[in-house]
Write an enzyme that holds these catalytic residues in place. Structure first.
Site, PDB file in Angstrom:
ATOM      1  N   ARG A  37     123.568  57.933  36.306  1.00  0.00           N
ATOM      2  CA  ARG A  37     122.492  58.746  35.728  1.00  0.00           C
ATOM      3  C   ARG A  37     122.812  60.239  35.761  1.00  0.00           C
ATOM      4  O   ARG A  37     122.423  60.972  34.853  1.00  0.00           O
ATOM      5  CB  ARG A  37     121.177  58.477  36.471  1.00  0.00           C
ATOM      6  CG  ARG A  37     120.555  57.182  36.027  1.00  0.00           C
ATOM      7  CD  ARG A  37     119.102  57.108  36.452  1.00  0.00           C
ATOM      8  NE  ARG A  37     118.436  56.035  35.749  1.00  0.00           N
ATOM      9  CZ  ARG A  37     117.587  55.185  36.325  1.00  0.00           C
ATOM     10  NH1 ARG A  37     117.295  55.298  37.608  1.00  0.00           N
ATOM     11  NH2 ARG A  37     117.008  54.248  35.614  1.00  0.00           N
ATOM     12  N   GLY A 376     111.993  50.128  31.616  1.00  0.00           N
ATOM     13  CA  GLY A 376     110.585  50.073  31.222  1.00  0.00           C
ATOM     14  C   GLY A 376     110.334  50.803  29.909  1.00  0.00           C
ATOM     15  O   GLY A 376     109.626  50.319  29.025  1.00  0.00           O
TER      16      GLY A 376
END
Ligand code: ADP
Ligand code: MG
Length: 396
Positions: A37, A376
């Site tokens: 990330r 999500g």
């Protein structure tokens, strides 16, 4: 893309707030175990730095629930980011207040200041306007590159945009949206959707929204058992979401009308419990799962059917493993599907934390066209929902 991006701005001399997703996994000693990330944020940071911006970086980490919990500090992230960029990343250990204001004022063109974990303030997840206002103090341009947080209405994602004249998407966010939008708006004829994992209720809206765009929908993982049970098939002790039975049954009826678009597993690897080296039963095609057992992976016949369909696809969207892949005994289905997806002559998009881990475990991550950084968020996007973080950006 209908929203402005950093390619539409002149950052020179401007104080920019760049919202990132630096929520990396840490071990018990606070060491970063996977810096993917952090590395993903580099192109946007470099773009702003080389354009002469003065850059304030903000991110969340874990769920400290509005408290200053040292184990969720972004300090190790500041160090790692500095190493990756070969430049100093200033870090003062606060998100707002006079020390931060001073550090912002002192920032020169091309310099970077990372704020402490934004969720150390309760105002972040509360989408508090006062907190957003403090974060926005002195900021000329807001850049959102935190795709994984865009489905959340949080202060540094949505409320902040009310206090800054210009809000744009970063390069990573733009890339994510372009891939997912292609899947929604202009999918090729042979589009295959693969869904698995545990959370049926999160994934049903994706089936519903993509049922017309898909040529095949392959279901595996725990969610398969809710679908199978909705068809009256015995699933033994497998995980079933009783609340989703009706909707699964409805989806299957729609599938029947469309020539059997939704595929369910026909055979399984079953066991009494999830444990390495436990005795398993490989059910035969169409055979019921014994009453005292749970289905924990898809079987050989199912793998054959699924990989055959995958091999003929032009676009593949995959979210959720086919079984309990963390345990070797139940990982074959997921590994075979991962390899088939990787070697298909298709555009491939994978989302979901566990699915990404599975692709890494299979050693084929570099053969995937797009690995989404937001599980999500990508599911909500594919469900056809407007993500609040994207809606809040300035229109083109
Ligand atoms: P993702 O993170 O990719 O979105 P999910 O979080 O929805 O995926 O699901 C992943 C989890 O589902 C894994 O921990 C896996 O062990 C579990 N799982 C998959 N298949 C089964 C099954 N048949 N029974 C129980 N758990 C399963
Ligand atoms: Mg997961």
């Amino acid at each position: 893309m209908t929203k402005k991006t950093i390619k539409d701005i002149q950052p020179k001399g401007k104080l920019v707030f760049l919202r990132l997703d630096l929520n990396v996994p840490l071990d018990d000693h606070g060491k970063i175990t996977d810096d993917t990330r952090i590395r993903e944020t580099v192109p946007t940071i470099r773009h702003l730095v080389s354009g002469g911006a003065r850059v304030v970086l903000g991110s969340h980490m874990g769920r400290p629930k509005g408290e200053k919990k040292p184990r969720f500090s972004l300090k190790p992230v500041a160090r790692r980011l500095g190493e990756i960029l070969s430049t100093e990343v200033q870090f003062t250990g606060e998100t707002t207040g006079s020390a931060i204001e001073q550090a912002k004022d002192n920032l020169k063109e091309g310099e970077l200041l990372l704020l402490e974990n934004l969720r150390f303030a309760a105002g972040e997840t509360g989408n508090d306007r006062e907190y957003a206002k403090q974060l926005s103090r002195g900021i000329d341009i807001f850049v959102n590159d935190a795709f994984g947080a865009c489905h959340r209405s949080h202060a540094s994602i949505t409320a902040i945009t009310d206090f800054i004249p210009l809000s744009v998407a970063g390069l990573l966010l733009e890339k994510e949206i372009n891939f997912l939008k292609m899947a929604l708006d202009s999918p090729p004829a042979k589009t295959t959707l693969i869904l698995g994992g545990a959370k049926v209720s999160d994934k049903i809206p994706v089936v519903r929204n993509l049922i017309n765009q898909s040529n095949a929908i392959l279901i595996g993982g725990a969610m398969a058992y809710t679908f199978l049970k909705s068809r009256g098939i015995q699933v033994g002790n497998s995980i079933v979401d009783e609340n989703a039975l009706d909707i699964c049954s409805e989806m299957m009826k729609e599938s029947d009308q469309r020539g059997g678009l939704i595929h369910l597993p026909v055979d399984h690897v079953a066991a009494i419990k999830i444990e390495p080296n436990i005795t398993v039963k490989m059910t035969k095609s169409g055979e019921d799962i014994p009453d005292n057992m749970m289905g924990l992976d898809i079987g050989i016949e199912t793998i054959k059917t699924y990989t055959g369909i995958i091999g003929k696809s032009e676009l593949i969207i995959w979210n959720g493993p086919m079984g309990v892949f963390e345990v070797n005994t139940f990982s074959a289905g997921t590994m075979e599907i991962a390899k088939a997806v990787a070697s298909a002559n298709a555009t491939t998009i994978i989302g979901g934390g566990d699915s990404v881990a599975a692709v890494n475990q299979a050693g084929v991550a570099d053969k995937i066209t797009h690995i989404s950084t937001g599980g999500g968020a990508s599911l909500e996007f594919l469900s056809g929902k407007e993500l609040p973080g994207i809606a809040a950006l300035s229109d083109k």
